[in-house]
Design a protein around this motif. Structure first.
Motif, mmCIF file in Angstrom:
data_model
loop_
_atom_site.group_PDB
_atom_site.id
_atom_site.type_symbol
_atom_site.label_atom_id
_atom_site.label_comp_id
_atom_site.label_asym_id
_atom_site.label_seq_id
_atom_site.Cartn_x
_atom_site.Cartn_y
_atom_site.Cartn_z
ATOM 1 N N ASP A 104 -1.238 20.094 54.504
ATOM 2 C CA ASP A 104 -2.097 20.327 55.597
ATOM 3 C C ASP A 104 -1.559 21.017 56.724
ATOM 4 O OD1 ASP A 104 -3.866 18.878 53.989
ATOM 5 O OD2 ASP A 104 -3.490 16.926 54.836
ATOM 6 N N PHE A 105 -0.241 20.898 57.162
ATOM 7 C CA PHE A 105 0.155 21.555 58.341
ATOM 8 C C PHE A 105 0.537 23.265 57.944
ATOM 9 C CE2 PHE A 105 4.066 23.247 59.917
ATOM 10 C CZ PHE A 105 4.096 23.231 61.074
ATOM 11 N N LEU A 106 0.841 23.297 56.717
ATOM 12 C CA LEU A 106 1.109 24.573 56.305
ATOM 13 C C LEU A 106 -0.401 25.342 56.191
ATOM 14 C CD1 LEU A 106 3.788 24.512 53.666
ATOM 15 C CD2 LEU A 106 4.059 25.695 55.787
ATOM 16 N N SER A 107 -1.494 24.604 55.856
ATOM 17 C CA SER A 107 -2.742 25.285 55.699
ATOM 18 C C SER A 107 -3.186 25.894 57.259
ATOM 19 C CB SER A 107 -3.807 24.443 55.273
ATOM 20 O OG SER A 107 -3.981 23.320 56.208
ATOM 21 N N ARG A 108 -2.810 25.437 58.376
ATOM 22 C CA ARG A 108 -2.884 25.840 59.618
ATOM 23 C C ARG A 108 -2.227 27.348 59.892
ATOM 24 N NH1 ARG A 108 -5.093 20.873 58.523
ATOM 25 N NH2 ARG A 108 -6.904 20.355 59.985
ATOM 26 N N VAL A 109 -1.280 27.500 59.218
ATOM 27 C CA VAL A 109 -0.471 28.722 59.522
ATOM 28 C C VAL A 109 -0.990 29.693 58.841
ATOM 29 C CG1 VAL A 109 2.079 29.781 59.517
ATOM 30 C CG2 VAL A 109 1.772 27.166 59.663
ATOM 31 N N GLU A 139 -2.862 32.142 46.367
ATOM 32 C CA GLU A 139 -2.308 30.776 46.825
ATOM 33 C C GLU A 139 -0.777 31.076 46.715
ATOM 34 O OE1 GLU A 139 -4.067 27.495 44.461
ATOM 35 O OE2 GLU A 139 -6.194 28.149 45.192
ATOM 36 N N VAL A 140 -0.339 31.260 45.746
ATOM 37 C CA VAL A 140 1.120 31.252 45.662
ATOM 38 C C VAL A 140 1.758 32.205 46.897
ATOM 39 C CG1 VAL A 140 3.273 32.003 44.273
ATOM 40 C CG2 VAL A 140 1.275 30.650 43.189
ATOM 41 N N ALA A 141 1.302 33.271 47.271
ATOM 42 C CA ALA A 141 1.685 34.296 48.131
ATOM 43 C C ALA A 141 1.465 33.585 49.453
ATOM 44 C CB ALA A 141 0.978 35.603 48.012
ATOM 45 N N SER A 142 0.541 33.078 49.528
ATOM 46 C CA SER A 142 -0.124 32.668 50.975
ATOM 47 C C SER A 142 1.000 31.396 51.468
ATOM 48 C CB SER A 142 -1.415 32.185 50.975
ATOM 49 O OG SER A 142 -2.440 33.205 50.798
ATOM 50 N N PHE A 143 1.220 30.570 50.244
ATOM 51 C CA PHE A 143 1.970 29.500 50.514
ATOM 52 C C PHE A 143 3.627 29.941 51.156
ATOM 53 C CE2 PHE A 143 5.312 26.307 49.132
ATOM 54 C CZ PHE A 143 5.034 25.366 49.592
ATOM 55 N N GLY A 144 3.984 31.134 50.278
ATOM 56 C CA GLY A 144 5.348 31.617 50.831
ATOM 57 C C GLY A 144 5.273 32.293 52.075
ATOM 58 N N GLU A 145 4.208 32.916 52.531
ATOM 59 C CA GLU A 145 3.962 33.575 53.750
ATOM 60 C C GLU A 145 3.991 32.648 54.851
ATOM 61 O OE1 GLU A 145 2.010 37.626 51.852
ATOM 62 O OE2 GLU A 145 0.602 36.101 52.708
ATOM 63 N N ARG A 146 3.246 31.440 54.726
ATOM 64 C CA ARG A 146 3.020 30.500 55.577
ATOM 65 C C ARG A 146 4.375 29.678 55.992
ATOM 66 N NH1 ARG A 146 -2.541 29.680 55.728
ATOM 67 N NH2 ARG A 146 -3.736 30.029 53.757
#
Length: 718
Positions: free
Chosen positions: A684-689, A616-623
């Protein structure tokens, strides 16, 4: 030729047999079979005894399938967690050729396609006595392990000859049914359930509390809520959507559980919702008493009309019909922005054919069929038997609720004795689709990290309303059906650790860069930084924050269109994914050799939690990075619009007024809408990236030159 006369349970497939039949009376073994006419076979599926355990808890969720002549004619209901199930289900089947035996299989239900095989048997119809009830005992066997004892299935059967006119009527009816179902809608409506809260639930832990979660089931559809730790009055505020297949409704089974680490979860209670008693197009608030336990569950249930989901032959295409096409374009025109905000768009998928598939059977052939999925909408093609270059020529249509969804097309090999074998898969983000172009997609492996054998030819069209799609981006994503539980993987743990480390290193490198300016390692750079610092601090206004982000997005956009794209293909992630795939293969082989291995579940759950947190942490930064890198242009343009609006608002409106409006909205939200689902628009916006892993998975592989497709362009409908 065969058809169901009466069906008390809907769906499909398997079983060697020993039978207990009274041999007195007239057998039809000597009946001439050259022109047998029609027979009616009435079957009562009684029960099973001592069936094989296929689940980790030492039980199974068995169901039975019947086939005659390679055609599936019956599927029983699922009996959960029982090795001695009682069905007592009846089916009436019209049979043309008694030479074809009744082929019976038993499976253990697991969500998805990979149900576990529990045994098979045959019933020789020529040995049945006409017009006489017969009790039959089928001994289940696995052809690959004939010595294994897999239990028995008990049936009652009656075989009755039919007159000649019934045969003619049956043939006419079959043709008519075929015509009617050339284009058929798969379900009749949508059931939306919002799980609000639980009240006074039963304490299952030694501390006088519970860690409750809720499971929902409607037919084969399942959902599971999130776990609320240490509470007897949980607040969930979660929404789930079910497909409604029956006109009269159906029964939703609801069970509440207490999560326990290292052992089986505790049962708190159960309840049901009878959909036939609820009116449509209306939201119902239900307070349900938990049976076999304590407490209540509070739900909001809404039944709505059917979504646009259908399957048809290639000759019957919604977009080929000019009138229907105009209606679809009108439905998603810019003028209908506020009409049904959940109906974002329309997707049409033509599954044409595949070439060069993997041979999954010992004969050097396969029996391929396709599964087409968009979120929780899942449709299947028919099976093409003994063919590595199948042609399906089917058209699937879907209702789009989120334009950031991914179309998944998976090819499987139907196996008579086991669950379907995986042949290949492609994942196509809806925003990357080129309308009206027939393309050959290279099939990938299960992890979508590399190619497997074969290509599949698809033609896809997507029509959507951009404003609705933008608004839907700012609300939570649709949750998928219950999926396989996460398992501990050292490669996956390492991959997530490296991804997180890379995100943290970006911040560390930025800090080192700033510190180097303070240390005057490069005098020209430090001087420029010092002047910029004085200018920014002296003139700083709050609106400059979104303005700076807007400039960064614009700068990267011009770099891309000028051909100076600095986005590099993430070979590190690809290599790690390939290593993970190799480990999965190794684990599969080890599991075949060793079977089930006892694990220390508490330690495993802790490791899985760490593994998921790192992801989750890695995905957040990558998004965040991929938003500014224009990985998904639609989302980057949406970010530009949002930042422009933010900059203007912050420039003209004092910050105190903005904070005041924000605070009033937050404080009064629950008063205005008590059952509103909590959400954060930015998250919610970042979850689509897509994250870097998803970018690799969604990459389209280049087909082999020998499979060059014949492309044909049509008008772009998007």
């Amino acid at each position: 030729m065969l058809e169901r006369c009466k069906l008390e349970s809907a769906c499909n497939l398997p079983v060697n047999y020993s039978k207990k039949i009274n041999t007195s009376g007239t057998s039809n073994a000597d009946v001439p079979l050259a022109d047998p006419g029609m027979y009616q076979l009435n079957i009562t599926l009684r029960r099973g005894q001592s069936l094989a355990a296929r689940d980790r808890g030492g039980t199974s969720d068995p169901y039975v399938k019947f086939k005659i002549g390679g055609k599936e004619v019956f599927r029983s209901k699922i009996i959960y967690k029982n090795l001695n199930p009682v069905w007592e289900e009846k089916a009436c089947i019209l049979v043309e050729h008694l030479r074809e035996p009744l082929y019976v299989k038993v499976f253990d239900y697991d969500f998805g396609l990979q149900d576990d095989f529990m045994g098979s048997a045959f019933l020789d119809l020529t040995q049945l006595e006409l017009n006489r009830p017969t009790d039959v005992t089928l001994t289940l066997k696995d052809p690959h392990y004939p010595d294994h004892d897999l239990g028995i299935i008990l049936l009652s059967v009656i075989l009755t000859p039919k007159e000649g006119e019934h045969r003619d009527v049956f043939q006419t009816q079959s043709i008519r049914l075929s015509d009617v179902h050339r284009k058929s809608h798969l379900w009749r409506g949508i059931v939306s359930i919002m799980l609000i809260e639980g009240r006074d639930l039963k304490a299952m832990d030694s501390n006088g509390l519970s860690d409750p979660y809720v499971k929902f089931r409607l037919g084969h559809q399942k959902y599971k809520s999130k776990i609320m730790p240490k509470t007897l009055n949980p607040q969930w505020r979660e929404q789930f959507d079910f497909h409604l297949y029956e006109e009269r409704g159906g029964i939703i089974d609801i069970t509440a559980w207490d999560k326990d680490a290292g052992k089986r979860d505790d049962f708190i209670g159960r309840c049901q919702v009878d959909l036939s008693s609820l009116s449509r197009e209306q939201t119902h608030k239900l307070e349900l008493q938990l049976e076999e336990g304590e407490g209540h569950l509070v739900l909001l249930v809404t039944l709505t009309a059917s979504a646009t989901v259908s399957i048809s032959d290639l000759s019957i295409s919604s977009l080929e019909d000019q009138k229907e096409r105009e209606e679809i374009l009108k439905r998603y025109s810019p003028l209908r922005i506020f009409h049904n905000l959940k109906d974002v768009g329309f997707l049409q998928v033509k599954v044409i054919r595949a070439e060069g598939l993997m041979a999954a059977d010992v004969t050097g052939k396969s029996d391929p069929f396709c599964v087409v999925e968009v979120n929780n909408d899942r449709l299947l093609t028919h099976t093409v038997y003994k063919n590595l270059n199948p042609e399906w020529n089917k058209v699937f249509t879907f209702n789009i609720k989120d334009i950031h969804s991914v179309l998944e097309v998976t090819v499987y090999d139907e196996d008579r004795d086991r669950s379907a074998d995986f042949l290949g898969k492609v994942a196509i983000p809806l925003l990357s689709i080129q309308n009206g172009e027939q393309k050959a997609y290279v099939l990938k492996n299960k992890q979508l990290t590399g190619p497997t054998k074969g290509v599949i030819y698809l033609e896809i069209d997507v029509i959507f309303n951009a404003v609705k799609a933008s608004l839907r981006t700012l609300i939570p994503k649709e949750q998928k059906y219950i999926e396989e539980e996460n398992r501990l993987s050292k490669q996956l743990l390492l991959r997530n650790f490296i991804r997180t480390k890379r995100c943290v290193m970006v911040l560390i490198n930025a800090a080192h860069y700033v510190n180097s300016c303070f240390d005057w390692d490069s005098p020209p750079r430090s001087l420029a930084a010092f002047v910029l610092f004085l200018f920014v601090v002296w003139n700083f206004e709050i609106y400059m924050i979104p303005l700076a982000l807007l400039l960064l997005l614009t700068w990267n956009y011009f770099l891309i269109i000028s051909g100076k794209d600095n986005r590099q293909r993430d070979t590190v992630v690809e290599d790690m994914l390939e290593d993970e795939e190799e480990e999965d293969d190794k684990d599969d082989k080890d599991s075949e050799k060793k079977g089930f291995i006892n694990k220390i579940y508490a330690i495993q759950e802790v490791c899985i939690s760490v593994q998921n947190i790192l992801d989750e942490v890695a995905s957040f930064g990558e998004r965040i990075k991929n938003t500014f890198n224009w990985t998904v242009p639609f989302l980057s343009w949406l970010a530009i619009v949002a930042l422009c609006v933010s900059t203007v608002i912050l420039y003209f409106i004092p910050l105190r007024y903005i904070v005041l409006v924000w605070g009033i909205n937050k404080f009064t939200k629950k008063l205005r809408c008590p059952y509103a689902i909590d959400n954060n628009e930015l998250l919610d916006f970042l979850s689509r990236v897509p994250s870097d892993v998803q970018v690799v998975q969604y990459q389209e592989l280049k087909p082999d030159p020998s499979h060059s497709p014949c492309k044909r362009k049509k008008n772009n409908l998007g």
